[in-house]
Design an enzyme around this catalytic site. Structure first.
Site, PDB file in Angstrom:
ATOM      1  N   ASP A 176     -51.274 -65.427  28.635  1.00  0.00           N
ATOM      2  CA  ASP A 176     -51.005 -66.615  27.918  1.00  0.00           C
ATOM      3  C   ASP A 176     -49.162 -67.017  28.580  1.00  0.00           C
ATOM      4  O   ASP A 176     -48.971 -66.882  29.588  1.00  0.00           O
ATOM      5  CB  ASP A 176     -50.368 -65.812  26.298  1.00  0.00           C
ATOM      6  CG  ASP A 176     -49.779 -67.071  25.204  1.00  0.00           C
ATOM      7  OD1 ASP A 176     -50.752 -67.584  25.664  1.00  0.00           O
ATOM      8  OD2 ASP A 176     -48.544 -65.876  24.831  1.00  0.00           O
ATOM      9  N   ASP A 214     -46.675 -69.682  25.879  1.00  0.00           N
ATOM     10  CA  ASP A 214     -45.411 -69.441  25.143  1.00  0.00           C
ATOM     11  C   ASP A 214     -44.768 -68.226  24.480  1.00  0.00           C
ATOM     12  O   ASP A 214     -46.423 -67.093  24.033  1.00  0.00           O
ATOM     13  CB  ASP A 214     -46.082 -70.373  24.326  1.00  0.00           C
ATOM     14  CG  ASP A 214     -45.855 -71.444  23.922  1.00  0.00           C
ATOM     15  OD1 ASP A 214     -46.213 -72.199  23.242  1.00  0.00           O
ATOM     16  OD2 ASP A 214     -46.400 -72.262  25.470  1.00  0.00           O
ATOM     17  N   LYS A 235     -60.341 -68.732  25.685  1.00  0.00           N
ATOM     18  CA  LYS A 235     -58.655 -68.334  26.770  1.00  0.00           C
ATOM     19  C   LYS A 235     -59.631 -67.632  27.225  1.00  0.00           C
ATOM     20  O   LYS A 235     -60.612 -67.202  28.417  1.00  0.00           O
ATOM     21  CB  LYS A 235     -57.954 -67.627  25.735  1.00  0.00           C
ATOM     22  CG  LYS A 235     -56.971 -68.564  25.558  1.00  0.00           C
ATOM     23  CD  LYS A 235     -55.182 -67.579  24.905  1.00  0.00           C
ATOM     24  CE  LYS A 235     -54.603 -68.576  24.759  1.00  0.00           C
ATOM     25  NZ  LYS A 235     -53.344 -67.983  24.318  1.00  0.00           N
ATOM     26  N   ASP A 269     -49.684 -62.086  23.296  1.00  0.00           N
ATOM     27  CA  ASP A 269     -48.885 -61.489  22.640  1.00  0.00           C
ATOM     28  C   ASP A 269     -49.058 -61.974  21.395  1.00  0.00           C
ATOM     29  O   ASP A 269     -48.666 -61.435  19.771  1.00  0.00           O
ATOM     30  CB  ASP A 269     -47.301 -62.233  22.713  1.00  0.00           C
ATOM     31  CG  ASP A 269     -46.866 -63.840  22.204  1.00  0.00           C
ATOM     32  OD1 ASP A 269     -47.290 -63.762  21.471  1.00  0.00           O
ATOM     33  OD2 ASP A 269     -48.234 -64.180  23.229  1.00  0.00           O
TER      34      ASP A 269
END
Length: 297
Positions: A96, A98, A229, A252
């Site tokens: 990921d 961010d 994703k 996260d």
């Protein structure tokens, strides 16, 4: 035939009592420690145990994880995985962006220029906890950016901070011949130059709508959500002829759950509680390159 498992303990400091407790938990769950290796890079310490387990690798991973879970405390962590992940086979590392590859949330940096940071941050937090549909929340947040000048993108790009250890992690995987990719619910206008700078193998993100040098407050095309994703992980692994068992995904938030579940090893990075619980392993200190030791890179 016994299975070989890899047990990685990490922390800013690893007290002897903690390591002794991990070793006791491993042997108490039926594992036989055949190798021990200590490593340190000045920011954190790592101990790697290679363990024989008299049974299947999947059963061994389950048993050892359950055994070491009660030992975990604060920023100390222990991850258990099939030792084959650290073998010679080529791997795909997918991250990921961010709050994982970078320290910030790009949508919040953009919203700051629109005077809407607090409003957008609250929605982002709820979405990452899985309380809101990601696509709907993204459209709502992007709408607050309407009529921002295009120059804001460059200012936000200049403000990005890589997570500690991110560059080292990427460079180590690439130098060893592995593939490194990122997939983001953020924006290609921000991500693409960073991905090119890091020489990433693949990268994918949403595209902000632009008209006459202004943001339109819309997203062009399909939203990169949790399903996208996971699909990216499978697509890029297939393109590189890498078995899914040799893939590592790191994220996260709730938007990362599907790719973490599909990967050979799903890693929660300073993540929301629901993500930590669902992941195969967790990193609870702000150093992304801990993941090197999971894969033996």
């Amino acid at each position: 035939m016994p299975s070989l498992l890899r047990v990685v303990s990490y922390g800013r400091e690893l007290p002897d009592a903690y390591l002794a407790a991990v070793q006791a938990a491993v042997t108490g769950a039926g594992g036989n420690i055949v190798e021990l290796e200590n490593a340190a890079n000045g920011r954190f310490q790592v101990t790697v145990l290679i363990v024989e387990y008299d049974g299947g690798a999947s059963d061994g991973v389950t048993a050892l994880r359950a055994a070491v879970d009660p030992v975990l405390t604060g920023e100390l962590g222990t991850a258990v995985m099939d030792a084959s992940l650290a073998g010679p086979d080529r791997k795909l590392l997918l991250m990921d962006v961010d709050s994982t590859l970078i320290q910030q949330e790009v949508i919040e940096l953009l919203a700051d220029h629109a005077g809407k940071r607090d409003e957008v941050a609250a929605v982002t937090e709820a979405a990452m906890r899985g309380e809101l549909d990601f696509a709907e929340s993204l459209h709502a947040r992007v709408a607050t950016l309407k009529d921002l000048p295009l120059g804001v993108i460059e200012r936000v790009r200049d403000a990005l901070l890589l997570t500690h250890g991110a560059k080292e992690l990427v460079e180590a995987f690439l130098a060893a011949g592995h593939a490194v990719a990122v997939v983001s619910g953020g924006f290609s206008q921000i991500l693409d130059p960073l991905a090119e700078e890091l020489n990433l193998t693949y990268y994918r993100a949403n595209t902000l709508g632009i008209d006459a040098d202004m943001l339109t407050g819309t997203v062009d095309g399909d939203v990169v959500d949790r399903a996208a994703k996971e699909a990216s992980l499978r697509e890029w692994a297939a393109a590189e002829k890498i078995d899914l068992a040799q893939t590592i995904a790191i994220g996260d938030g709730a938007n990362d759950l599907d790719m973490l579940a599909a990967a050979g090893l799903g890693v929660a990075f300073n993540a929301k509680p629901a993500v930590r619980e669902a992941a195969d392993a967790a990193i609870n200190i702000p150093y992304l390159d801990v993941a090197r030791y999971f894969a033996g890179v």
